[in-house]
Design an enzyme around this catalytic site. Sequence first.
Site, PDB file in Angstrom:
ATOM      1  N   GLY A  38       0.857  -1.189   0.000  1.00  0.00           N
ATOM      2  CA  GLY A  38       0.000   0.000   0.000  1.00  0.00           C
ATOM      3  C   GLY A  38       0.887   1.229   0.000  1.00  0.00           C
TER       4      GLY A  38
ATOM      5  N   CYS B 205      -5.515  22.024  19.086  1.00  0.00           N
ATOM      6  CA  CYS B 205      -5.292  22.323  20.504  1.00  0.00           C
ATOM      7  C   CYS B 205      -4.648  21.138  21.186  1.00  0.00           C
ATOM      8  CB  CYS B 205      -6.616  22.670  21.161  1.00  0.00           C
ATOM      9  SG  CYS B 205      -7.073  24.323  20.727  1.00  0.00           S
TER      10      CYS B 205
HETATM   11  N1  LLP Z   1      -1.715  -6.301   3.938  1.00  0.00           N
HETATM   12  C1  LLP Z   1      -2.208  -6.342   5.187  1.00  0.00           C
HETATM   13  C2  LLP Z   1      -2.849  -7.552   5.649  1.00  0.00           C
HETATM   14  C3  LLP Z   1      -2.099  -5.229   6.024  1.00  0.00           C
HETATM   15  O1  LLP Z   1      -2.582  -5.284   7.245  1.00  0.00           O
HETATM   16  C4  LLP Z   1      -1.449  -4.060   5.539  1.00  0.00           C
HETATM   17  C5  LLP Z   1      -1.321  -2.879   6.397  1.00  0.00           C
HETATM   18  C6  LLP Z   1      -0.964  -4.054   4.234  1.00  0.00           C
HETATM   19  C7  LLP Z   1      -1.097  -5.203   3.464  1.00  0.00           C
HETATM   20  C8  LLP Z   1      -0.294  -2.853   3.635  1.00  0.00           C
HETATM   21  O2  LLP Z   1       0.850  -2.482   4.286  1.00  0.00           O
HETATM   22  P1  LLP Z   1       1.809  -1.377   3.628  1.00  0.00           P
HETATM   23  O3  LLP Z   1       2.395  -1.955   2.383  1.00  0.00           O
HETATM   24  O4  LLP Z   1       0.978  -0.184   3.323  1.00  0.00           O
HETATM   25  O5  LLP Z   1       2.822  -1.093   4.670  1.00  0.00           O
HETATM   26  N2  LLP Z   1      -1.326   3.166   9.845  1.00  0.00           N
HETATM   27  C9  LLP Z   1       0.020   2.631   9.831  1.00  0.00           C
HETATM   28  C10 LLP Z   1       0.133   1.436   8.919  1.00  0.00           C
HETATM   29  C11 LLP Z   1      -0.851   0.348   9.250  1.00  0.00           C
HETATM   30  C12 LLP Z   1      -0.741  -0.782   8.281  1.00  0.00           C
HETATM   31  C13 LLP Z   1      -1.886  -1.704   8.416  1.00  0.00           C
HETATM   32  N3  LLP Z   1      -1.829  -2.818   7.547  1.00  0.00           N
HETATM   33  C14 LLP Z   1       0.990   3.727   9.427  1.00  0.00           C
HETATM   34  O6  LLP Z   1       0.566   4.846   9.188  1.00  0.00           O
HETATM   35  O7  LLP Z   1       2.194   3.488   9.363  1.00  0.00           O
END
Ligand code: LLP
Length: 461
Positions: free
Chosen positions: A320, A389
Amino acid sequence: MRAHEAGALHADIGHRGPGWLRTPEDVNALMPLLWPRTVTRGDAGALTVGGLDVREIAEEYGTPAYILDEADFRARCRDFRAAFDDCDVYYAGKAFLCRAVVGIIAEEGLFLDVCSGGELAVALTAGFPPERLGFHGNNKSVAELTRAVEAGVGRIIVDSFHEIDRLTAIARERGVRPGVLIRVTVGVEAHTHEYIATAHEDQKFGFSLAGGAALAAALKIIDEDVLDLRGLHSHIGSQIFDTGGFEVSARRVLGLQSQIRDARGVELPELDLGGGFGIAYTSQDDPAEPGDLAKRIRKIVEDECEADRLTMPRLSIEPGRAIVGPAVFTLYEVGTVKDVDGIRSYVSVDGGMSDNIRTALYDASYSCTVAGRASAAGPMLARVVGKHCEAGDIVVKDEFLPADVQPGDLLAVPGTGAYCRSMASNYNHVPRPPVVAVAEGTARLVVRRETEDDLLALDMG
Ligand code: LLP
């Protein structure tokens, strides 16, 4: 002269390493790794993206705004597809999803991972082929599962025994056989922030490998024969640079693949190793190229399969952040500049933790630059803060900005494509910013700015 003009103390940013102090020319420089590919500083000194001057974009759409470089986003989709040409690449919609993005993902030939009824609705209403969808989540509701089954979602990644029972009942009732993967917790300690590591034993996701739950889940699904068990799934966490974690994960999950074969004579045809590939937020980050990742992942899977005499399963991944993160920057306007003697200058912008919670939540580091002009002033140590805030409302912890930064300046923060708009809130009743996609000299609004009327629409009085 401001508190931290050139030559002032910089002890508190020692973590960036020696030699990081910028020269006056550097305050205008753009490190290519951090910025969308079409971004340059034009002749007038202002940034341009997709051939458009950011001042014009700000004029038309206001600030703060997320600016999506469509060519960059498409290029990253293609890079992953090319590198993983014999695999299926699922874009993880949780990073950022809207219907325009769904359209691009479809055009670029990617699959799509959704993790809630809401994300599923965005995908389906945008006309994404349901058979190319994967549906994740540790607590999918019966309504969400039903909708996914009825829509013909290609694979549902099951995460608990309760879910297997629910899905089995839904499938039986409808006389269908949905494809499923089993989310396996492989016990890897990923080197990332605790909140975004997902494969160590003590957490909510998946079936434990070590504890035997993953094998039991696989055997249950195979024996009941209502769901079509396509394969195993492992996602070890997010913003990961050390590929060793993926290797351990692949090895362990293939160990389970062998156990299933030995127990039931079945070789599952698919294997998903999740997402989590890190990106550069500052000059300190050094992410791997998709080509390198693909090579390493493929090799470890091939070696493991050979050692265990397994047929190579069809691989899939779920990036992602690595696709959308670097394709977007946030454009803010500076409202105040405050010198805090002996420490640093605080530069306040017109957004903050409501459009980027990552600094506060994960102690994330970002970089930024004055976007509407080049400056001849020397560097000044600054902290970019929002308008909320809350003292923790920090967007960029440390950055050298030109010492003449002033109210009215545009400020751009790169690397905000992933988990910024998708995690945005209305804290302090601040409306969420729009997403403006720019390509070939044209800007289009793909998510409009929230208004006060939008906020009040939910308030029943
Ligand atoms: N597949 C699964 C099963 C996941 O849970 C996730 C992310 C992805 C793929 C994609 O991961 P990426 O390639 O985007 O790292 N809010 C956090 C990240 C949470 C990720 C949750 N799962 C942040 O801002 O770093």
